[in-house]
Design an enzyme around this catalytic site. Sequence first.
Site, short mmCIF file in Angstrom:
data_model
loop_
_atom_site.label_atom_id
_atom_site.label_comp_id
_atom_site.label_asym_id
_atom_site.label_seq_id
_atom_site.Cartn_x
_atom_site.Cartn_y
_atom_site.Cartn_z
N ASP A 10 0.92 -1.24 0.02
CA ASP A 10 0.08 -0.13 -0.03
C ASP A 10 0.74 1.27 0.08
O ASP A 10 1.92 1.01 0.33
CB ASP A 10 -0.83 -0.12 1.26
CG ASP A 10 -1.67 1.28 1.30
OD1 ASP A 10 -2.46 1.73 0.42
OD2 ASP A 10 -1.53 1.77 2.60
N LEU A 11 0.24 2.56 -0.47
CA LEU A 11 1.15 3.75 -0.63
C LEU A 11 0.96 4.46 0.58
O LEU A 11 1.68 4.79 1.61
CB LEU A 11 0.96 4.29 -1.88
CG LEU A 11 1.98 5.28 -2.28
CD1 LEU A 11 2.10 5.46 -3.77
CD2 LEU A 11 1.62 6.82 -1.64
N TYR A 12 -0.29 4.98 0.78
CA TYR A 12 -0.88 6.05 1.59
C TYR A 12 -0.67 5.76 3.07
O TYR A 12 -1.63 4.81 3.19
CB TYR A 12 -2.21 6.84 1.36
CG TYR A 12 -1.86 7.71 -0.05
CD1 TYR A 12 -1.23 8.67 -0.29
CD2 TYR A 12 -2.39 6.94 -1.30
CE1 TYR A 12 -1.22 9.55 -1.52
CE2 TYR A 12 -2.36 7.50 -2.44
CZ TYR A 12 -1.86 8.79 -2.72
OH TYR A 12 -1.78 9.28 -3.86
N ARG A 41 -7.50 13.50 6.12
CA ARG A 41 -7.28 12.11 5.86
C ARG A 41 -8.44 11.27 5.97
O ARG A 41 -9.04 10.58 5.11
CB ARG A 41 -6.06 11.64 6.36
CG ARG A 41 -5.81 10.18 6.49
CD ARG A 41 -5.46 9.61 5.11
NE ARG A 41 -4.90 8.25 5.28
CZ ARG A 41 -5.00 7.46 4.26
NH1 ARG A 41 -5.12 7.68 2.97
NH2 ARG A 41 -4.45 6.22 4.61
N SER A 118 -2.29 0.77 -4.84
CA SER A 118 -3.14 1.95 -4.13
C SER A 118 -4.41 2.44 -4.57
O SER A 118 -4.47 2.44 -5.90
CB SER A 118 -1.87 3.06 -4.30
OG SER A 118 -2.37 4.35 -3.85
N ASN A 119 -4.86 3.29 -3.83
CA ASN A 119 -6.27 3.71 -4.32
C ASN A 119 -5.99 5.11 -5.11
O ASN A 119 -6.83 5.53 -5.63
CB ASN A 119 -7.08 4.00 -3.07
CG ASN A 119 -7.92 2.72 -2.57
OD1 ASN A 119 -8.17 1.79 -3.42
ND2 ASN A 119 -8.44 3.13 -1.28
#
Lengths: 231, 231
Positions: A10-12, A41, A118-119
């Site tokens: 995942d990124l964020y 967020r 990622s989203n």
Amino acid sequence: MKNIRGIVFDLYGTLFDVHSVAAACDACHPGRGREISVMWRQKQLEYTWLRSLMADYVDFEQATRDALVFTSRQLQLSLDEAARSALCNEYLKIKPYPEVPEALARLQAMGLPLAILSNGSVNSIRSVVAASGLVLRFKHLISADDAQIFKPHGSVYTLAEQQLSCDRSELLFVSSNAWDASGARHFGYPVCWINRAGNAFDELGQSPDHVVQGLDELADWLAAQQITSGS
Amino acid sequence: MKNIRGIVFDLYGTLFDVHSVAAACDACHPGRGREISVMWRQKQLEYTWLRSLMADYVDFEQATRDALVFTSRQLQLSLDEAARSALCNEYLKIKPYPEVPEALARLQAMGLPLAILSNGSVNSIRSVVAASGLVLRFKHLISADDAQIFKPHGSVYTLAEQQLSCDRSELLFVSSNAWDASGARHFGYPVCWINRAGNAFDELGQSPDHVVQGLDELADWLAAQQITSGS
């Protein structure tokens, strides 16, 4: 977990710190930066889930912008169009957590292909990774945009097994977001949860296969298991 | 909005105050009641959305219990099984907002059928409504459980038009939850948002058709429009 053939991140909030934007928020509204960043967020996440359930998809950059608009209105803070755009642009330049660059280099040296799922939109993912100088670490940058829905929907998780041409059981999924780790685990990935903040894991009927406090610890753990591309 | 043939209400946070449970939470952990109640509600909502997206449905009572378990762990507050059950039981006895009983009586007297469409289980909805003594106000109590997914998924919103045998354009949907009002509006219901707290409306691409500060104000507004069952 010796038969893994790739690692999907995942990124964020996992590799990159979403609260990197707090300083820029604070410059707009002194003393309020962290408060803005936290609500922004939270709403960004909610909007991805709600839009997915409503079947009214917009991409991550739009959801991010919408969440910022809500945040400024809810907190009754003035934020003109130029300031909004500037803050959204900061989201394209968020920073990796301190241990991430070296840990990624070590993981890559083990010979396993590394991917991001990622989203974020394609543009968001590329911008963040490029700004950090980590683009060469990753073989695949995969966006939920290809599924036109967001995690934790299964249509997003399947993109990684398709791109890496692996069965889900052969890919280690790594996330700091407990809801994302739960979604991936329910989908069928072995999961490592990075719990930097000492949080409780979400109660969604799933448990991570492994828990670490940072990405360096994951690299240590995999090295100790002698996981390499040939194993 | 003169052609409406029924009114469909959300339950939690709209007719009934979810933070009714704060006093019982406070009795368990003095001084922490509101904090527990707020995190519990937030996680309850998140778990309904996430479970829906993961295609791993559990009913509302289970999601509520899971959210309480998370909350106690996250806040590092001891809560044994008996205390958990007692607090979850409080969720079956939450109180209507002060203006609600009289306003519902006025709305019923206008001759329009009143319905509840809630993410709650059948048991949850019936328990809450019965405990408040308002059961005779409603012609229909409709649970998301019949769709095995939660709002804002369209499969839930359609239950009301089916039960009331009306087209969605003929039913006024009333919610205090901006995400729910947005979901219903996107689905096609005319929507009234009850904004008791002076919040910003969520930025999900929708706008409510009407905004009031309490249910009494909605009754005033409909009375002024001379909405009756015969109009």
